[in-house]
Enzyme design. Structure first.
Site, PDB file in Angstrom:
ATOM      1  N   HIS A  17      -1.321  11.211  -1.377  1.00 25.08           N
ATOM      2  CA  HIS A  17      -2.634  10.733  -0.948  1.00 25.08           C
ATOM      3  C   HIS A  17      -3.584  11.862  -0.574  1.00 25.08           C
ATOM      4  CE1 HIS A  17      -5.634   9.175   1.906  1.00 25.08           C
ATOM      5  NE2 HIS A  17      -5.548   8.046   1.216  1.00 25.08           N
ATOM      6  N   HIS A  41       0.833  -1.203   0.000  1.00 28.67           N
ATOM      7  CA  HIS A  41       0.000   0.000   0.000  1.00 28.67           C
ATOM      8  C   HIS A  41       0.869   1.255   0.000  1.00 28.67           C
ATOM      9  CE1 HIS A  41      -3.141   2.409   2.488  1.00 28.67           C
ATOM     10  NE2 HIS A  41      -3.591   2.336   1.248  1.00 28.67           N
TER      11      HIS A  41
HETATM   12  O1  G3P Z   1      -6.606   1.365  -3.207  1.00 32.83           O
HETATM   13  C1  G3P Z   1      -6.719   0.880  -1.922  1.00 32.83           C
HETATM   14  C2  G3P Z   1      -6.495   1.963  -0.912  1.00 32.83           C
HETATM   15  O2  G3P Z   1      -5.306   2.643  -1.236  1.00 32.83           O
HETATM   16  C3  G3P Z   1      -7.624   2.931  -0.847  1.00 32.83           C
HETATM   17  O3  G3P Z   1      -7.525   3.785   0.232  1.00 32.83           O
HETATM   18  O4  G3P Z   1      -7.188   6.014   1.165  1.00 32.83           O
HETATM   19  O5  G3P Z   1      -5.313   4.404   1.167  1.00 32.83           O
HETATM   20  O6  G3P Z   1      -6.037   5.437  -0.953  1.00 32.83           O
HETATM   21  P1  G3P Z   1      -6.462   4.957   0.400  1.00 32.83           P
HETATM   22 MG    MG Z   2      -4.735   4.409  -2.351  1.00 30.15          MG
END
Ligand code: G3P
Ligand code: MG
Length: 236
Positions: free
Chosen positions: A54, A12
């Site tokens: 993000h 992630h």
């Molecule tokens: O794509 C999965 C995840 O990254 C979505 O949540 O807020 O971490 O971008 P976020």
């Molecule tokens: Mg994401």
């Protein structure tokens, strides 16, 4: 619907907790440890340059202040994004991923009101930056952004991203000709898994950092896990 080469464990925000989020250092951490797949978030700078970040604001992840979408490149790309890292441009990130054969989930993360423009910009550049379509999955919470990708990049696979999928998620997924459903781990129910399985829709869920929880989700039929702790989950 199929997702060739989909890794079961996806790191992630580039490197998870191994490096500052959405940075090249994160990608390098994934590469050096042999993690096969990464996810990162893409937004437009004040000059319209796609970059990895993000939040819509700079404070949490950088030493800057204010809104990403109002910060010119000269200022944005000089900021410290943690441990001396810079915010990467999308072209730099994709070049590093391609060089090392990483599988990529590129999440379109538009600033408010920039859904179409962000997707149009990524669509304009992607065929040059990443010509093959098998090792990349484009996703977004933004349905307008996914519609642009459907029109502009029909051969690139799309993932429909929710926190909790609404009752009509399958209808939306079909309308978008998306290949996968992505949701928060807390939203994974037996009913959701049964519907996804019945329609051969891969279900990817975020963000799972505990090995037992990840193992259980995979056992129940989740196709892939997004994690900040690939170091704990890489054996799965
Ligand atoms: O794509 C999965 C995840 O990254 C979505 O949540 O807020 O971490 O971008 P976020
Ligand atoms: Mg994401």
């Amino acid at each position: 619907m199929s997702l060739p080469r989909l890794p079961r464990i996806i790191t992630h925000r580039c490197g998870g907790s191994l490096a500052p989020e959405n940075t090249l250092a994160g990608l390098r951490a994934s590469i050096s440890r042999g993690y096969p797949g990464v996810e990162f978030d893409v937004m437009l700078s004040g000059d319209g340059t796609p970059c990895l970040i993000h939040d819509e604001t700079l404070e949490r992840t950088t030493n800057g202040h204010g809104r990403v979408a109002r910060t010119p490149d000269a200022e944005l790309f000089a900021l410290d994004a943690g441990a001396g890292e810079r915010i990467p441009r999308l072209d730099e990130a994709l070049a590093l991923c391609a060089e090392h054969g990483l599988w990529v989930n590129l999440e379109i993360k538009p600033a408010r009101g920039q859904d179409v423009r962000t997707a149009e910009t990524v669509a304009a550049h992607l065929p040059t930056l990443w010509p093959g379509t098998d090792n990349i999955l484009l996703s977004s919470f933004s349905i307008p952004a996914l519609k642009v990708l459907q029109q502009r990049l029909p051969h690139y696979r799309r993932g429909l991203l929710y926190d909790t999928p609404p009752a009509d998620w399958l209808h939306e997924l079909r309308a978008l000709e998306a290949s996968s459903l992505h949701c928060a781990a807390k939203a994974v129910s037996d009913a959701l898994l049964a519907t996804a399985s019945a329609h051969a829709v891969p279900l990817l869920c975020y963000t799972v950092n505990q090995p037992q929880a990840a193992q259980e989700l995979l056992r129940r039929g989740v196709s892939a896990i997004f994690t900040d702790r690939p170091d704990r989950l890489s054996h799965l």
